[in-house]
Enzyme design. Structure first.
Site, PDB file in Angstrom:
ATOM      1  N   HIS A  94      -5.361   0.259  11.280  1.00 24.31           N
ATOM      2  CA  HIS A  94      -6.664  -0.729  11.082  1.00 24.31           C
ATOM      3  C   HIS A  94      -7.383  -0.623  12.596  1.00 24.31           C
ATOM      4  CE1 HIS A  94      -3.868  -2.016   8.059  1.00 24.31           C
ATOM      5  NE2 HIS A  94      -5.059  -2.005   7.422  1.00 24.31           N
TER       6      HIS A  94
ATOM      7  N   HIS B  43     -11.804  -1.659   6.480  1.00 20.73           N
ATOM      8  CA  HIS B  43     -10.366  -1.570   6.284  1.00 20.73           C
ATOM      9  C   HIS B  43      -9.614  -0.743   7.425  1.00 20.73           C
ATOM     10  CE1 HIS B  43      -6.977  -0.635   3.221  1.00 20.73           C
ATOM     11  NE2 HIS B  43      -6.551  -1.156   4.293  1.00 20.73           N
TER      12      HIS B  43
ATOM     13  N   HIS C 242      -1.463   5.119   8.357  1.00 24.40           N
ATOM     14  CA  HIS C 242      -2.616   4.171   8.083  1.00 24.40           C
ATOM     15  C   HIS C 242      -2.472   3.072   9.076  1.00 24.40           C
ATOM     16  CE1 HIS C 242      -5.208   1.564   6.070  1.00 24.40           C
ATOM     17  NE2 HIS C 242      -4.014   0.887   5.423  1.00 24.40           N
TER      18      HIS C 242
ATOM     19  N   GLU D 282       0.978  -1.247   0.129  1.00 24.22           N
ATOM     20  CA  GLU D 282       0.070   0.099   0.153  1.00 24.22           C
ATOM     21  C   GLU D 282       0.705   1.300  -0.112  1.00 24.22           C
ATOM     22  OE1 GLU D 282      -4.345  -0.516   1.734  1.00 24.22           O
ATOM     23  OE2 GLU D 282      -2.818  -1.145   3.399  1.00 24.22           O
TER      24      GLU D 282
END
Length: 240
Positions: free
Chosen positions: A100, A166, A98, A79
């Site tokens: 989760h 996500h 980023h 990613e």
């Protein structure tokens, strides 16, 4: 210590903070920071122990297109376009998180909006929610520039965007600011789930109350929060 070494340690500490605070698990999730015309990004190696055990050496320099800038046993995450495209298309951003967070994922699946339901309890979260926390509706890996651009279209100029089923992306002037924003949104998602579980409606605070909430500034919202989060780490931060 060079500026690059300090930046690598900062990113590694940020990854460990995310794990310590429950926003990531295992090897999933990553942080990047602008570095010259490229970026520094937490990568993965053959003996990766997960974000909880991130080391400075696992943070590698790369172009915004995801090309490594030095020989290394560590590979960039698939990613990497999430980071590279954000830094390329948003010159106001210097760091990208980023993560989760399970509560955020649950809210996006359940269709629960993140509203300014509490004020003084968490002012940064209330301010972000009041101005709107957008959601990118595709539950996919952000592994191509095209998907990253779709995500950024949904995000617009906001500091945080939820990724349906996500996780989230949070950005900031610095790694500490981006991490603090991610954690604030996670706290709001947890509170949202707790209230929804009682069957009570999710009601924003009154606008007049919101207008009374001060901007406490980066000294408290970012710097003090960051020192606290790093102090909570088992070893108080990356030493290598």
């Amino acid at each position: 210590m060079t500026g690059t070494e300090a930046a690598r340690r900062l990113i590694a500490d940020g990854c460990r903070v995310l794990a310590n605070e429950g926003l990531v698990f295992g090897t999933l999730g990553h942080i990047s920071a602008r570095h010259g015309s490229g970026m520094l990004l937490r990568a993965r190696g053959p003996a990766d122990l997960g974000l909880q055990f991130s080391r400075a050496e696992e943070v590698v320099p790369a172009t915004l297109a995801g090309d490594p800038l030095e020989e290394s046993p560590y590979r960039l995450p698939v990613e990497h376009p999430l980071h590279g495209e954000t830094l390329r298309l948003r010159p106001d951003v210097n760091a990208v998180v980023h993560a989760h967070p399970p509560a955020v994922v649950a809210c996006t699946i359940a269709g629960l909006p993140l509203l300014p339901i509490a004020g003084a309890f968490d002012i940064p979260a209330a301010r972000m929610a009041h101005d709107g926390i957008p959601t990118y509706r595709r539950s996919v890996l952000v592994r191509t520039p095209e998907i990253a651009q779709q995500m950024l279209d949904a995000m617009r100029d906001r500091p945080v965007c939820l990724l349906a089923g996500h996780g989230l992306i949070a950005v900031g002037d610095s790694v500490p600011q981006a991490v603090a924003r991610a954690i604030a949104v996670d706290n709001l998602a947890k509170l949202t789930l707790q209230i929804a579980a009682t069957g009570a409606p999710l009601v924003p605070i009154a606008e007049e109350d919101y207008q009374e909430l001060p901007d406490l500034g980066g000294g408290l919202n970012d710097d003090t929060v960051w020192r606290h989060l790093v102090a909570r780490l088992p070893t108080g931060g990356v030493q290598q």
